[in-house]
Scaffold this motif. Sequence first.
Motif, PDB file in Angstrom:
ATOM      1  N   PRO A 160       0.810  -1.228   0.000  1.00 32.76           N
ATOM      2  CA  PRO A 160       0.000   0.000   0.000  1.00 32.76           C
ATOM      3  C   PRO A 160       0.840   1.274   0.000  1.00 32.76           C
ATOM      4  O   PRO A 160       0.449   2.276  -0.617  1.00 32.76           O
ATOM      5  N   PHE A 161       2.000   1.234   0.643  1.00 32.01           N
ATOM      6  CA  PHE A 161       2.867   2.410   0.661  1.00 32.01           C
ATOM      7  C   PHE A 161       3.597   2.580  -0.667  1.00 32.01           C
ATOM      8  O   PHE A 161       3.928   3.694  -1.061  1.00 32.01           O
ATOM      9  N   CYS A 162       3.822   1.463  -1.368  1.00 32.83           N
ATOM     10  CA  CYS A 162       4.309   1.571  -2.745  1.00 32.83           C
ATOM     11  C   CYS A 162       3.296   2.313  -3.603  1.00 32.83           C
ATOM     12  O   CYS A 162       3.660   3.157  -4.436  1.00 32.83           O
ATOM     13  N   ALA A 163       2.017   1.992  -3.421  1.00 29.74           N
ATOM     14  CA  ALA A 163       0.967   2.650  -4.204  1.00 29.74           C
ATOM     15  C   ALA A 163       0.888   4.136  -3.870  1.00 29.74           C
ATOM     16  O   ALA A 163       0.724   4.979  -4.765  1.00 29.74           O
ATOM     17  N   ILE A 164       1.008   4.460  -2.582  1.00 30.27           N
ATOM     18  CA  ILE A 164       1.008   5.876  -2.192  1.00 30.27           C
ATOM     19  C   ILE A 164       2.213   6.589  -2.789  1.00 30.27           C
ATOM     20  O   ILE A 164       2.107   7.703  -3.327  1.00 30.27           O
ATOM     21  N   GLY A 165       3.379   5.953  -2.714  1.00 31.96           N
ATOM     22  CA  GLY A 165       4.573   6.540  -3.318  1.00 31.96           C
ATOM     23  C   GLY A 165       4.449   6.685  -4.819  1.00 31.96           C
ATOM     24  O   GLY A 165       4.918   7.655  -5.411  1.00 31.96           O
ATOM     25  N   LEU A 166       3.803   5.701  -5.448  1.00 31.51           N
ATOM     26  CA  LEU A 166       3.579   5.774  -6.896  1.00 31.51           C
ATOM     27  C   LEU A 166       2.739   6.994  -7.249  1.00 31.51           C
ATOM     28  O   LEU A 166       3.027   7.707  -8.224  1.00 31.51           O
ATOM     29  N   TYR A 167       1.713   7.245  -6.457  1.00 35.51           N
ATOM     30  CA  TYR A 167       0.853   8.400  -6.738  1.00 35.51           C
ATOM     31  C   TYR A 167       1.609   9.706  -6.510  1.00 35.51           C
ATOM     32  O   TYR A 167       1.512  10.643  -7.317  1.00 35.51           O
ATOM     33  N   ILE A 168       2.373   9.779  -5.434  1.00 40.02           N
ATOM     34  CA  ILE A 168       3.159  10.993  -5.188  1.00 40.02           C
ATOM     35  C   ILE A 168       4.152  11.213  -6.324  1.00 40.02           C
ATOM     36  O   ILE A 168       4.301  12.331  -6.836  1.00 40.02           O
ATOM     37  N   ALA A 246      -6.827   2.497  -4.420  1.00 38.83           N
ATOM     38  CA  ALA A 246      -7.224   3.822  -4.889  1.00 38.83           C
ATOM     39  C   ALA A 246      -6.014   4.608  -5.371  1.00 38.83           C
ATOM     40  O   ALA A 246      -6.049   5.247  -6.436  1.00 38.83           O
ATOM     41  N   CYS A 247      -4.926   4.574  -4.605  1.00 35.60           N
ATOM     42  CA  CYS A 247      -3.722   5.309  -5.001  1.00 35.60           C
ATOM     43  C   CYS A 247      -3.118   4.737  -6.279  1.00 35.60           C
ATOM     44  O   CYS A 247      -2.637   5.487  -7.140  1.00 35.60           O
ATOM     45  N   PHE A 248      -3.162   3.410  -6.417  1.00 33.05           N
ATOM     46  CA  PHE A 248      -2.612   2.797  -7.622  1.00 33.05           C
ATOM     47  C   PHE A 248      -3.416   3.199  -8.857  1.00 33.05           C
ATOM     48  O   PHE A 248      -2.843   3.520  -9.905  1.00 33.05           O
ATOM     49  N   VAL A 249      -4.737   3.189  -8.746  1.00 29.77           N
ATOM     50  CA  VAL A 249      -5.579   3.564  -9.888  1.00 29.77           C
ATOM     51  C   VAL A 249      -5.348   5.027 -10.263  1.00 29.77           C
ATOM     52  O   VAL A 249      -5.204   5.373 -11.448  1.00 29.77           O
ATOM     53  N   LEU A 250      -5.300   5.901  -9.274  1.00 31.85           N
ATOM     54  CA  LEU A 250      -5.067   7.319  -9.555  1.00 31.85           C
ATOM     55  C   LEU A 250      -3.702   7.539 -10.209  1.00 31.85           C
ATOM     56  O   LEU A 250      -3.569   8.332 -11.149  1.00 31.85           O
ATOM     57  N   ALA A 251      -2.683   6.824  -9.710  1.00 30.66           N
ATOM     58  CA  ALA A 251      -1.344   6.970 -10.286  1.00 30.66           C
ATOM     59  C   ALA A 251      -1.309   6.443 -11.715  1.00 30.66           C
ATOM     60  O   ALA A 251      -0.692   7.055 -12.599  1.00 30.66           O
ATOM     61  N   ALA A 252      -1.966   5.299 -11.964  1.00 31.14           N
ATOM     62  CA  ALA A 252      -1.976   4.719 -13.305  1.00 31.14           C
ATOM     63  C   ALA A 252      -2.655   5.656 -14.304  1.00 31.14           C
ATOM     64  O   ALA A 252      -2.179   5.826 -15.435  1.00 31.14           O
ATOM     65  N   ARG A 253      -3.740   6.272 -13.907  1.00 41.49           N
ATOM     66  CA  ARG A 253      -4.426   7.227 -14.776  1.00 41.49           C
ATOM     67  C   ARG A 253      -3.529   8.431 -15.058  1.00 41.49           C
ATOM     68  O   ARG A 253      -3.445   8.925 -16.178  1.00 41.49           O
ATOM     69  N   ARG A 254      -2.883   8.912 -14.036  1.00 38.80           N
ATOM     70  CA  ARG A 254      -1.997  10.062 -14.192  1.00 38.80           C
ATOM     71  C   ARG A 254      -0.835   9.735 -15.123  1.00 38.80           C
ATOM     72  O   ARG A 254      -0.504  10.516 -16.028  1.00 38.80           O
ATOM     73  N   LEU A 255      -0.212   8.578 -14.941  1.00 38.37           N
ATOM     74  CA  LEU A 255       0.934   8.196 -15.753  1.00 38.37           C
ATOM     75  C   LEU A 255       0.522   7.903 -17.200  1.00 38.37           C
ATOM     76  O   LEU A 255       1.287   8.167 -18.138  1.00 38.37           O
ATOM     77  N   SER A 256      -0.677   7.362 -17.398  1.00 41.53           N
ATOM     78  CA  SER A 256      -1.134   7.087 -18.772  1.00 41.53           C
ATOM     79  C   SER A 256      -1.361   8.380 -19.528  1.00 41.53           C
ATOM     80  O   SER A 256      -1.087   8.463 -20.722  1.00 41.53           O
ATOM     81  N   ARG A 257      -1.825   9.417 -18.851  1.00 42.42           N
ATOM     82  CA  ARG A 257      -1.999  10.715 -19.498  1.00 42.42           C
ATOM     83  C   ARG A 257      -0.657  11.371 -19.773  1.00 42.42           C
ATOM     84  O   ARG A 257      -0.470  12.038 -20.797  1.00 42.42           O
TER      85      ARG A 257
END
Length: 259
Positions: A160-168, A246-257
């Motif tokens: 989960p902290f990987c996902a948070i870091g991914l989003y940051i 949630a953080c992983f999905v948000l990060a994936a959307r951000r990175l895809s854009r």
Amino acid sequence: MTDVPPASRAPATVRLWRCHLLDAKCELLRLLREPMYVIPTLLFPALFYAMFGLLLGARGSAGAALYLLATYGVFGAMGAGLFGFAVTLAIDRERGFFALRRALPAPPGAWVVARMAMAMLFALVIVLELAVLAVAFGGVSLAPAQWALLWLVTVPGVLPFCAIGLYIGSLASANAAPAIVNLLFLPMAFLSGLWLPLSMLPDVFAQLAPLWPAWHLAQLALWATGQPTAQPPWLHLLVLAAMGGACFVLAARRLSRAG
């Protein structure tokens, strides 16, 4: 007729695993060449546990050493996940890493899997360090099943902290990412009861603690070592899965854009 390279004749599954293993190897070598990540991540949890859990806080008490064994393992896992993703991802974005990845014959998400695997590896090293200190100097004694359960909680608990870091890392610049992670990392550790029990602080901190993913992982670690917890384990697992997802999905959307 031109000979086909042996690697290209291998089954697709074998080639896929080979790509993931190569990515993991490259990521490990990269991290080992970053002393500003390796040294604090591996040494600070053990150093803090030795100082506050064994020398100052415990004062010969196996109960205090056991509590801090669980919570400092979570502290180490947090650092491995947050810094391992947020800072390196922010740097990679500015260096054009994703443009390079698109040109490589590799699975698109292999780099994410490799970094998660390295974060779990670092978390495993941290909890083993703490276990040696706890047994040798803290008087901690757990059954083999309890040790296994503690590590089973803490090592995958880095995700989960990987996902948070991914989003940051998907949002912040390379210069801003370390500061943002530190602003999140240290207050969350304190407010989640990782450095000292929340019962020693004003009641408001205990009431707000469920807002922090570190508190939920700490509750699971305490449960694994046979210590009392506030809620059933499945609830903490559900919260961690929801926050991480949630953080992983948000990060994936951000990175895809962005890419």
